[in-house]
Design a protein around this motif. Sequence first.
Motif, PDB file in Angstrom:
ATOM      1  N   THR A 102      16.010  85.761 -28.936  1.00 25.47           N
ATOM      2  CA  THR A 102      15.116  84.703 -28.460  1.00 25.47           C
ATOM      3  C   THR A 102      14.278  85.229 -27.296  1.00 25.47           C
ATOM      4  N   VAL A 103      12.973  85.023 -27.375  1.00 24.82           N
ATOM      5  CA  VAL A 103      12.047  85.501 -26.347  1.00 24.82           C
ATOM      6  C   VAL A 103      11.493  84.291 -25.600  1.00 24.82           C
ATOM      7  N   THR A 104      11.715  84.253 -24.303  1.00 21.18           N
ATOM      8  CA  THR A 104      11.176  83.181 -23.475  1.00 21.18           C
ATOM      9  C   THR A 104      10.026  83.738 -22.654  1.00 21.18           C
ATOM     10  N   ILE A 105       8.849  83.129 -22.824  1.00 20.59           N
ATOM     11  CA  ILE A 105       7.632  83.587 -22.152  1.00 20.59           C
ATOM     12  C   ILE A 105       7.243  82.564 -21.091  1.00 20.59           C
ATOM     13  N   ALA A 163       6.619  89.990 -31.452  1.00 18.39           N
ATOM     14  CA  ALA A 163       7.810  89.153 -31.419  1.00 18.39           C
ATOM     15  C   ALA A 163       7.893  88.305 -32.683  1.00 18.39           C
ATOM     16  N   ASP A 164       9.095  87.868 -32.974  1.00 21.15           N
ATOM     17  CA  ASP A 164       9.323  86.931 -34.071  1.00 21.15           C
ATOM     18  C   ASP A 164       8.966  85.544 -33.547  1.00 21.15           C
ATOM     19  N   TRP A 165       7.843  84.970 -34.010  1.00 23.06           N
ATOM     20  CA  TRP A 165       7.351  83.715 -33.453  1.00 23.06           C
ATOM     21  C   TRP A 165       8.373  82.593 -33.584  1.00 23.06           C
ATOM     22  N   SER A 166       9.205  82.620 -34.601  1.00 22.75           N
ATOM     23  CA  SER A 166      10.196  81.567 -34.766  1.00 22.75           C
ATOM     24  C   SER A 166      11.240  81.605 -33.657  1.00 22.75           C
ATOM     25  N   ARG A 167      11.317  82.717 -32.914  1.00 22.09           N
ATOM     26  CA  ARG A 167      12.288  82.846 -31.827  1.00 22.09           C
ATOM     27  C   ARG A 167      11.620  82.798 -30.450  1.00 22.09           C
ATOM     28  N   VAL A 168      10.356  82.441 -30.404  1.00 23.63           N
ATOM     29  CA  VAL A 168       9.640  82.403 -29.122  1.00 23.63           C
ATOM     30  C   VAL A 168       9.758  81.017 -28.500  1.00 23.63           C
ATOM     31  N   ARG A 169      10.064  80.999 -27.225  1.00 29.36           N
ATOM     32  CA  ARG A 169      10.093  79.782 -26.432  1.00 29.36           C
ATOM     33  C   ARG A 169       9.173  79.992 -25.229  1.00 29.36           C
ATOM     34  N   ALA A 215       8.023  91.745 -36.119  1.00 30.23           N
ATOM     35  CA  ALA A 215       8.769  90.487 -36.025  1.00 30.23           C
ATOM     36  C   ALA A 215      10.062  90.619 -35.239  1.00 30.23           C
ATOM     37  N   GLY A 216       9.977  91.217 -34.043  1.00 30.99           N
ATOM     38  CA  GLY A 216      11.137  91.280 -33.174  1.00 30.99           C
ATOM     39  C   GLY A 216      12.111  92.385 -33.480  1.00 30.99           C
ATOM     40  N   VAL A 217      11.687  93.379 -34.232  1.00 34.03           N
ATOM     41  CA  VAL A 217      12.558  94.479 -34.619  1.00 34.03           C
ATOM     42  C   VAL A 217      11.814  95.795 -34.425  1.00 34.03           C
ATOM     43  N   VAL A 218      12.528  96.818 -33.899  1.00 32.14           N
ATOM     44  CA  VAL A 218      11.996  98.175 -33.854  1.00 32.14           C
ATOM     45  C   VAL A 218      12.524  98.907 -35.089  1.00 32.14           C
ATOM     46  N   ILE A 219      11.620  99.542 -35.810  1.00 28.61           N
ATOM     47  CA  ILE A 219      11.968 100.208 -37.062  1.00 28.61           C
ATOM     48  C   ILE A 219      11.725 101.698 -36.906  1.00 28.61           C
ATOM     49  N   GLY A 220      12.734 102.506 -37.254  1.00 24.56           N
ATOM     50  CA  GLY A 220      12.656 103.943 -37.076  1.00 24.56           C
ATOM     51  C   GLY A 220      12.786 104.709 -38.367  1.00 24.56           C
ATOM     52  N   TYR A 242      15.112  93.243 -30.933  1.00 23.84           N
ATOM     53  CA  TYR A 242      14.726  93.229 -29.523  1.00 23.84           C
ATOM     54  C   TYR A 242      15.886  92.789 -28.628  1.00 23.84           C
ATOM     55  N   GLY A 243      16.717  91.875 -29.107  1.00 24.52           N
ATOM     56  CA  GLY A 243      17.824  91.387 -28.306  1.00 24.52           C
ATOM     57  C   GLY A 243      18.810  92.471 -27.940  1.00 24.52           C
ATOM     58  N   GLU A 244      19.116  93.362 -28.885  1.00 25.50           N
ATOM     59  CA  GLU A 244      20.086  94.411 -28.602  1.00 25.50           C
ATOM     60  C   GLU A 244      19.483  95.551 -27.785  1.00 25.50           C
ATOM     61  N   LEU A 245      18.162  95.614 -27.704  1.00 24.32           N
ATOM     62  CA  LEU A 245      17.500  96.670 -26.940  1.00 24.32           C
ATOM     63  C   LEU A 245      17.123  96.232 -25.521  1.00 24.32           C
ATOM     64  N   ALA A 246      17.153  94.940 -25.257  1.00 26.82           N
ATOM     65  CA  ALA A 246      16.579  94.423 -24.013  1.00 26.82           C
ATOM     66  C   ALA A 246      17.247  94.984 -22.778  1.00 26.82           C
ATOM     67  N   GLN A 247      18.583  95.092 -22.790  1.00 34.09           N
ATOM     68  CA  GLN A 247      19.265  95.548 -21.582  1.00 34.09           C
ATOM     69  C   GLN A 247      18.868  96.976 -21.225  1.00 34.09           C
ATOM     70  N   ALA A 248      18.751  97.835 -22.234  1.00 32.14           N
ATOM     71  CA  ALA A 248      18.323  99.208 -21.969  1.00 32.14           C
ATOM     72  C   ALA A 248      16.848  99.248 -21.585  1.00 32.14           C
ATOM     73  N   ALA A 249      16.057  98.421 -22.228  1.00 34.54           N
ATOM     74  CA  ALA A 249      14.619  98.420 -21.948  1.00 34.54           C
ATOM     75  C   ALA A 249      14.327  98.013 -20.511  1.00 34.54           C
ATOM     76  N   MET A 250      15.157  97.112 -19.973  1.00 38.79           N
ATOM     77  CA  MET A 250      14.863  96.602 -18.642  1.00 38.79           C
ATOM     78  C   MET A 250      15.084  97.653 -17.555  1.00 38.79           C
ATOM     79  N   ALA A 251      15.789  98.711 -17.877  1.00 39.47           N
ATOM     80  CA  ALA A 251      16.026  99.766 -16.896  1.00 39.47           C
ATOM     81  C   ALA A 251      14.933 100.821 -16.893  1.00 39.47           C
ATOM     82  N   LEU A 252      13.996 100.713 -17.816  1.00 42.29           N
ATOM     83  CA  LEU A 252      12.951 101.724 -17.951  1.00 42.29           C
ATOM     84  C   LEU A 252      11.762 101.418 -17.048  1.00 42.29           C
TER      85      LEU A 252
END
Length: 744
Positions: free
Chosen positions: A79-82, A107-113, A176-181, A189-199
Amino acid sequence: MLNASLHELPPGLQHLLARNADAPVAELPRRSFLKMTVASGFALGLFPLAAQSQNAPAPAGLKPVQQPGAFVAIAPDGTVTITVNRLEFGQGIQTALPMILADEMDADWSRVRSQLGTNDVAYADPLWGLHLTGGSNSIKNSFTQYRELGARTRAMLVQAAATRWGVDAASLRTQAGVVIGPGGRRAGYGELAQAAMALPVPTQVTLKDPKQFRLIGQPTGRLDAAAKSSGRQNFGIDMARPGQLTAVVARPPVFGARLKSVDDAAARAVKGVKAVLRVPLDRGAEGIAIVADGYWPARTAREALKLEWDTSQVEKVDSQRQLAQYRELARQPGAKHFDADMAPLAQAPKTIEAEFVFPYLAHAPMEPLNCTVDFDGKAATLWMGSQMPGLDGMAAAGALGLKPEQVKVQVQSAGGGFGRRAIPTSDYVVEACGIAKAALAAGVRAPIRTVWSREDDIKGGYYRPMHLHTARIGFDASGQVLAWDHVIVGQSIVTGSPFESGMVKNGVDATAVEGMRAPYPLPMRLTVHHPKVNVPVLWWRSVGSTHTAFVMETLIDQIARETNQDPVAYRLKMFGSQHPRHTAALQLVVEKSGYGKKALPAGRAWGVAVHESFESVVAFVVEASMKDGQPVLHQVTAGVHCNRVINPRTVEAQVQGGALMGLGMCLPGAAITLKDGVVEQQNFGDYNVARITDMPQISVHTVPSADPPTGMGEPGLPPLAPAFANALARLTGKPLRELPFPRA
């Protein structure tokens, strides 16, 4: 709303901001945003990008308004809160700005708040440098800002995934809220957020090619629609803090008056009353505040007060005398805004002489003014729907004897405002703070919600100014204007405010004359008078264009009629090649309305008007008739040029709302008048506003454009009244010279 139609920051405001430019600007504390989101009711476990570890590098070269940490929070479930850096009060900005950021972020618009911000420096307007919702600037000024915020957030998430997988970030994509490799690897995005915030936050980002937009330009339902349609949405007036008390104020009947005597014995005896306080009010006035454990005990106690007022030292305005004074002023020399040669006027084959009268108008939002203050003597938190939370916070600090950093403003959704919640004096905020301070001194320690009643709101001032226009126009048989001598009389709304030095030039308030002459190539002499009157005035939705559009568009239409020219063809001829956006908007509305091709029912006539305000052009073609001596508006078609459209549904809603408010200016009874200094209107029974039953059929069409968006909160209002009036003039043969329309 606050007028910001000038194309650059006014020099006076530049100076105001420059005084603080060298002062250190505190970034949003790294842990405070996490606390803020949790306190706002979001689930525990959010990982806002602002909450970087203490060892993480600080964003280099980025201002607070450019840092995603204050704007984006990502929960583990994706869930992304803007956070929105504006006030949401019906214009749809709580959806449109998140659309921009979410599009760049993928972002996945269905998960945007979305949520509203505070008076933190991060939420200042990125171009104006102060907290501001007004002048139809929200999308226009924050379009690039929110794109860059989204792009920076996406880049940090991509880098976090690249580090996890040990691959080059350039090999990854998002959707849509996913990084694809490579190899089909996927990370939400949810599982990456904690690491991303340290960058580190990247200072430079590449924005999408507009061809890649998935959300921008698509009709999108509002994020707050479900809450508002179900009654779950809270507004400032709904604030309920633990132990909260409610205050109402007895204000003087004449602006600026003071108390002569007070008998409050009966008021103090009302059950639930906690304090009766003598408090200073706006414009040097005094009042009595009743603090109680609910609105009705407070109001009941207010009605029990026995007060005598001293009005001997203040001007007592009378509307009829004021109009006579304005007419006398219009005959005197005054400040010149335009100064063309008027010699051809005496020799013109055809002439028009006209006088226009416009009354004071109240903003009358559905939610009356309110402000909740929690003050303990050392710090304060305020909750209200503020259009300028930064300035309101500073005004609150002054009223409470605090430093600005000791005051936090929590912006709440507002039920309308139309400019009334953007007051340079912060009148209702200072009033609420004065009550909180006086209550604390009296031993009452509690959050206090100060509430204005509808009557307080209608009678409380800060109106759209009353204006008088006079015009003498000379033209030939082809409609070419040879000379146009014009006078405007009306109070200045920026004199005495922080905007004065930048917006008053040679004695002329720029807000009073916006919309005059352009886009027509007219040899005009424009004289302006700004009398001082004991009636507080303020911008009102579309500001000067509320009266200048009516004057210009009805007079242009009259010239077309008197020279036997089609009003559309005449306008297009006047535009020439110099105003392609006006031409495009007018041609679009003509095409969509069927103007000149569709046969109208008997007794109906077309009306046309086109006007630019806040860098957007709106053209109306209307169908109107007369029924039992009363004008009736049946159909409205709008052609809009606002450059790139973010959310077509928002543009449609804003034009519809603006048109209805413009129609409201025409309704008999839509006027504030004064007698012996006292406002004669007090509620919707004697101050008429447009209702849903007044709404005509309306369709809205936009001109396609890839240029950066311009404003839409206000431009839908100005052309409605003149288009309606022009239709009636074709039916009756008599031009209308005043708003509201006279009673039959």
